[in-house]
Design an enzyme around this catalytic site. Structure first.
Site, PDB file in Angstrom:
ATOM      1  N   GLU A 181       0.867  -1.170   0.000  1.00 29.88           N
ATOM      2  CA  GLU A 181       0.000   0.000   0.000  1.00 29.88           C
ATOM      3  C   GLU A 181       0.906   1.223   0.000  1.00 29.88           C
ATOM      4  O   GLU A 181       2.009   1.189   0.565  1.00 29.88           O
ATOM      5  CB  GLU A 181      -0.929   0.014   1.216  1.00 29.88           C
ATOM      6  CG  GLU A 181      -1.906  -1.156   1.260  1.00 29.88           C
ATOM      7  CD  GLU A 181      -2.825  -1.220   0.048  1.00 29.88           C
ATOM      8  OE1 GLU A 181      -3.155  -0.156  -0.510  1.00 29.88           O
ATOM      9  OE2 GLU A 181      -3.199  -2.342  -0.349  1.00 29.88           O
ATOM     10  N   HIS A 232      -7.857  -3.214   0.210  1.00 29.05           N
ATOM     11  CA  HIS A 232      -6.844  -2.150   0.198  1.00 29.05           C
ATOM     12  C   HIS A 232      -6.130  -2.016   1.536  1.00 29.05           C
ATOM     13  O   HIS A 232      -5.345  -1.077   1.710  1.00 29.05           O
ATOM     14  CB  HIS A 232      -7.419  -0.807  -0.250  1.00 29.05           C
ATOM     15  CG  HIS A 232      -7.896  -0.810  -1.673  1.00 29.05           C
ATOM     16  ND1 HIS A 232      -7.074  -1.146  -2.726  1.00 29.05           N
ATOM     17  CD2 HIS A 232      -9.120  -0.542  -2.200  1.00 29.05           C
ATOM     18  CE1 HIS A 232      -7.780  -1.089  -3.852  1.00 29.05           C
ATOM     19  NE2 HIS A 232      -9.018  -0.721  -3.559  1.00 29.05           N
TER      20      HIS A 232
END
Length: 431
Positions: A243, A396
Site C-alpha cells: 500500500e 486495500h
C-alpha cells in the site's frame, strides 16, 4: 546483471559464447546474443521424418474480432493441398465463422463483413479441428500462429498444431517482413478481395517448384518442446501486496511511497502459509497522509510515523526469506514491484535480483474460471468470486489483501491442481 559466482537455478547456454545465463534473462549477459536465437538453434529430432516428404499441406488464415489488446478469431479459412511428385490438388477449402467466446459483440461492425447474427450462429472453435489432418501447417506469420495458440488457450483446448511454417520468413528473396499483399505483388498474382490470398501464394510457389522443407519448421509450443522438461515450478510462493501514499486527484507529479509492506510465504508441498512478514513504512517525500489515503487503506498517520524506512524494510524482507528453496514472488498486478523500483531509484536504494522477478496472478488466472464476458484481466475481488471465496477483511489493507490473494493461490493449487512455473515470470527491468 547476475554475478558470475551466483548459482543459476534455470541456466541456458548461449549459442555464441557458450556462457551460462539465468533463465529469466532475454539476452546473454556476456555477449548480448538473444535468448530467442538459443531456442531457434536447439535441435529438433528430425530423424523420424528424414525420409518422409510432406504429402498434405494445410494453410490457415483468419480475421479477428479485437477489443482493447485481446484478439479472438472470428472468420477462419482452411485450405488443404495434396501433393504428389509432379502436381498438387486442392483437397478442400473451408471458410468458417466462429461463434465468439471471449468477445461476444463484433467490434467496429461497419468494417466487418460478418454480421452479429452470423457470428452468433457460428460454429465452436473446437469444431474446426476436424479439418486439420495433414503433415504440415502454414501460417502467414508468427503473430498469426501465436493468436491461434492463444485462441486454444482461451477456450481451454489442447492446440492441435505443434509445428508450422511461417511463409513470411521463408518467402524466397525477401527480408522476412513481407505482407501477403506484397507477396501477391511479387508473384504477380492479381489481388481479389474474396480470394484466399495466402493459399494463392502457397499454390503459386508450388507451381514454381518451390519446396517447403523440414528445416523451415517452427514450434507453436512455449518455448520449444525440449524446454518443457526444464520447467520445475516453485516450492514456495511469496505473496506480496504494497500500500502506498496517494491522493484523491490524479496527479502524475505526486510521488507515491510504500507505507505498508506485507507478505506471506505459501509452501506448495505443505499446502499452507509457513511465514508472514508485515511492516509499516515512514514516508519522507510526502510525510503527511491524505484523508483519502487513510480512508482507502485504513492506515493512520500514527502508524506510519512509527514505521521504518524503505531501505530497512527491504533488508528485513531479504532476511525474512532467507533459507527458502525455489521461490518466486507473486503479486496481484504489475503495480507493486514497479512501484518499488521507482521509489528505490529515487532514493538511491539498490534492488536485489529477487525483487525484480514476479508472477502477476491476474495474467495467469485460469481461463476456465474467468467470466467469458469480461475482457480485462480480473481484479482480486473478481478472482475471489470466481473461486467461490468471500472477501475477508478490508480491501486495500495490504495485509488483508495478501491473505486474500493467498487464499486464491491455495484454491488454485488445491482444487484445480494449478502449477505456478517459470513460464509465468514477469520482470521490472528491460534488457
Amino acid at each position: 546483471m547476475i554475478q558470475k559466482d551466483e548459482q543459476l537455478q534455470y541456466p541456458w547456454d548461449c549459442v555464441a559464447c557458450n556462457q551460462q545465463n539465468n533463465y529469466y534473462l532475454k539476452q546473454c549477459q556476456y555477449c548480448g546474443t538473444l535468448k530467442e536465437q538459443f531456442f531457434q538453434q536447439m535441435k529438433f529430432d528430425y530423424l523420424q521424418n528424414y525420409n518422409k516428404d510432406f504429402s498434405e499441406i494445410i494453410i490457415i488464415d483468419f480475421d479477428c474480432n479485437q477489443a482493447e489488446d485481446r484478439k479472438e478469431i472470428l472468420e477462419l479459412l482452411i485450405c488443404k493441398l495434396k501433393l504428389s511428385e509432379s502436381d498438387y490438388n486442392v483437397a478442400f477449402s473451408k471458410q468458417l465463422i466462429i461463434k465468439p467466446f471471449l468477445i461476444p459483440l463484433i467490434q467496429n461492425p461497419e468494417y466487418c463483413s460478418i454480421t452479429q447474427e452470423q457470428a452468433d450462429q457460428g460454429v465452436g472453435f473446437q469444431e474446426t479441428f476436424q479439418y486439420l489432418s495433414g503433415d504440415i501447417f502454414i501460417f502467414e506469420n508468427r503473430e498469426k500462429a501465436k493468436i491461434y495458440l492463444q485462441q486454444c488457450q482461451y477456450c481451454n483446448l489442447k492446440c492441435p498444431i505443434q509445428k508450422y511454417i511461417e511463409v513470411r520468413s521463408v518467402f524466397p528473396n525477401s527480408n522476412g517482413q513481407l505482407t501477403v499483399n506484397a507477396m501477391l505483388k511479387q508473384l504477380k498474382i492479381p489481388y481479389q478481395s474474396d480470394c484466399f490470398s495466402l493459399a494463392e501464394v502457397v499454390k503459386e510457389l508450388l507451381d514454381r517448384s518451390y519446396r517447403f522443407e523440414l528445416k523451415m519448421l517452427q514450434t507453436l509450443k512455449f518455448p520449444i518442446p525440449e524446454e518443457e522438461d526444464r520447467l520445475q515450478g516453485f516450492d514456495n510462493i511469496i505473496i506480496l501486496d504494497f500500500e502506498a501514499t496517494c491522493i484523491r486527484e490524479q496527479n502524475k507529479k505526486y510521488l507515491q511511497e510504500i507505507i505498508e509492506f506485507p507478505a506471506q510465504v505459501y509452501n506448495v508441498q505443505e499446502r499452507k502459509v509457513i511465514k508472514e512478514f508485515w511492516r509499516y513504512l515512514k514516508p519522507v517525500e510526502n510525510p503527511i497522509l491524505s484523508d483519502f489515503c487513510t480512508e482507502l487503506t485504513g492506515i493512520t498517520q500514527e502508524q506510519v510515523d512509527k514505521g521504518i524506512l524503505l531501505d530497512q524494510a527491504i533488508d528485513e524482507f531479504i532476511q525474512f526469506k532467507q533459507g527458502l528453496q525455489r521461490y518466486c514472488i507473486l503479486t496481484c498486478g504489475d503495480y507493486d514491484l514497479n512501484l518499488l523500483k521507482k521509489e528505490a531509484s529515487r532514493k538511491g536504494i539498490a534492488i536485489q535480483k529477487e525483487l525484480q522477478f514476479y508472477i502477476n496472478i491476474k495474467k495467469v488466472f485460469p481461463k476456465s474460471l474467468r467470466n467469458p464476458k469480461q475482457i480485462k484481466d480480473p481484479c482480486m475481488v473478481e478472482m475471489l468470486e470466481q473461486c467461490g471465496l468471500d472477501l475477508q477483511g478490508r480491501h486495500h489493507s495490504g495485509i488483508d489483501d495478501v491473505r486474500n490473494i493467498t487464499r486464491i493461490v491455495h484454491y488454485l493449487i488445491n482444487e484445480k491442481q494449478f502449477k505456478f512455473d517459470e513460464r509465468m515470470i514477469s520482470y521490472t527491468f528491460k534488457i
